[in-house]
Scaffold this active site. Structure first.
Site, PDB file in Angstrom:
ATOM      1  N   SER A   7      11.201  -0.619  11.242  1.00  0.00           N
ATOM      2  CA  SER A   7      10.037  -1.188  11.920  1.00  0.00           C
ATOM      3  C   SER A   7      10.477  -2.072  13.070  1.00  0.00           C
ATOM      4  CB  SER A   7       9.198  -2.009  10.940  1.00  0.00           C
ATOM      5  OG  SER A   7       8.206  -2.747  11.632  1.00  0.00           O
ATOM      6  N   HIS A  32       8.998   3.096  13.101  1.00  0.00           N
ATOM      7  CA  HIS A  32       7.694   2.576  12.700  1.00  0.00           C
ATOM      8  C   HIS A  32       7.252   1.523  13.709  1.00  0.00           C
ATOM      9  CE1 HIS A  32       4.484   1.963   9.776  1.00  0.00           C
ATOM     10  NE2 HIS A  32       4.584   0.668  10.042  1.00  0.00           N
ATOM     11  N   ASP A  34       4.259  -1.056  14.654  1.00  0.00           N
ATOM     12  CA  ASP A  34       3.072  -1.780  14.190  1.00  0.00           C
ATOM     13  C   ASP A  34       2.280  -2.291  15.381  1.00  0.00           C
ATOM     14  OD1 ASP A  34       3.290  -1.702  11.296  1.00  0.00           O
ATOM     15  OD2 ASP A  34       5.061  -2.958  11.528  1.00  0.00           O
ATOM     16  N   MET A  36      -0.915  -4.484  16.387  1.00  0.00           N
ATOM     17  CA  MET A  36      -1.788  -5.508  15.829  1.00  0.00           C
ATOM     18  C   MET A  36      -2.622  -6.127  16.939  1.00  0.00           C
ATOM     19  SD  MET A  36       0.877  -7.420  13.265  1.00  0.00           S
ATOM     20  CE  MET A  36       2.064  -6.503  12.272  1.00  0.00           C
ATOM     21  N   HIS A  65       1.359   2.629  13.340  1.00  0.00           N
ATOM     22  CA  HIS A  65       0.349   2.097  12.427  1.00  0.00           C
ATOM     23  C   HIS A  65      -0.596   1.214  13.225  1.00  0.00           C
ATOM     24  CE1 HIS A  65      -0.625  -0.474   8.595  1.00  0.00           C
ATOM     25  NE2 HIS A  65      -1.669   0.156   9.093  1.00  0.00           N
ATOM     26  N   MET A  67      -3.029  -1.306  13.149  1.00  0.00           N
ATOM     27  CA  MET A  67      -3.659  -2.395  12.396  1.00  0.00           C
ATOM     28  C   MET A  67      -4.638  -3.099  13.320  1.00  0.00           C
ATOM     29  SD  MET A  67      -0.634  -3.942   9.992  1.00  0.00           S
ATOM     30  CE  MET A  67       0.794  -3.529  10.978  1.00  0.00           C
ATOM     31  N   MET A 136       0.650  -0.657   1.621  1.00  0.00           N
ATOM     32  CA  MET A 136       1.243  -1.906   2.076  1.00  0.00           C
ATOM     33  C   MET A 136       1.760  -2.693   0.875  1.00  0.00           C
ATOM     34  SD  MET A 136       1.116  -1.925   5.368  1.00  0.00           S
ATOM     35  CE  MET A 136       1.643  -3.630   5.604  1.00  0.00           C
ATOM     36  N   ASP A 174       5.487  -0.188   2.992  1.00  0.00           N
ATOM     37  CA  ASP A 174       5.828  -1.065   4.113  1.00  0.00           C
ATOM     38  C   ASP A 174       5.578  -2.513   3.711  1.00  0.00           C
ATOM     39  OD1 ASP A 174       6.227  -2.374   6.491  1.00  0.00           O
ATOM     40  OD2 ASP A 174       4.524  -1.465   7.532  1.00  0.00           O
TER      41      ASP A 174
END
Length: 225
Positions: A7, A32, A34, A36, A65, A67, A136, A174
């Site tokens: 990540s 990965h 993320d 946000m 991902h 989020m 998660m 994760d």
């Protein structure tokens, strides 16, 4: 098959392309990413521009991902930026079936993430649309958190469900994944391991990837069957 997904949340953003190359050389399967928004989770991270900037520097599978609230609005942007998979968080999506079908229609792989306290109830109705379920193992929003042990039985329950339905859907975990807990999550049925601090916090991220894979392969749920 076990897949290791470092990540970039824990990478050095001033040397991001270099860090990505180090884990790629070390044998990582996914990168990965993320995303946000400061609304669904407290933190703000990156957007499509960073994904697009990284894409020419890596041949890794880009596992993004989202989020974020209203992920539908940004699906096309991330696909154009080079995402290979888009995972949305169940708790952030109002019309789940529509969102998952939108992602699939764009020709990328499709994932669904569940927070630690979110039960598996109901996800069987969208499993045919999924390539991956992300469980998660911390509450989303920050790197470096402690692994939540109570999620391990949920991994097992999901693997039992997928086996019963004979569905080829990956289980990704994760949050707080490290050498000390990899065996437990893999033995429970997870096969895609996201690791941030355990990889990019190491002196040699490539070797850290190899160490996680070695431990995971020794505990592989599928090899034990």
């Amino acid at each position: 098959m076990i897949k290791i997904a470092p990540s970039i949340l824990s990478a050095d953003f001033a040397r991001l392309a270099e860090d990505v190359r180090r884990v790629e050389v070390g044998g990582a399967d996914y990168l990965h990413i993320d995303v946000m928004d400061g609304h669904f989770v407290p933190t703000i991270t990156i957007g499509p521009l960073v994904v697009a900037a990284l894409r020419p520097h890596s041949g890794l599978f880009f596992d993004v991902h989202l989020m974020i609230e209203h992920p539908d609005r940004y699906v096309d942007d991330f696909v154009k930026a080079g995402a290979d998979m888009l995972t949305v968080s169940l708790e952030a999506v109002r019309h789940l079936d529509r969102t998952l079908r939108l992602i699939r229609a764009r020709g990328v792989r499709c994932g669904l993430a569940l927070n630690p306290a979110t039960p598996l109830t109901g996800i069987e109705y969208v499993l045919p649309l999924l390539d991956q379920v992300l469980l998660m193992t911390v509450n989303p929003g920050f790197g470096g958190q402690r692994f939540i042990e109570e999620v391990v039985p949920k991994i097992t329950s999901l693997r039992v469900l997928l086996t019963r339905k004979q569905m080829d859907v990956d289980i990704q975990v994760d949050g707080g994944i490290c050498a000390e807990n990899v065996s437990r999550v893999v033995s429970a049925g997870a096969n895609v391991l996201v690791a941030g601090s355990a990889v990019f916090g190491a002196s040699d991220p490539g070797l850290a990837v190899q160490k996680l894979r070695r431990i995971a392969n020794e505990s592989d749920f599928f090899n034990e069957k």
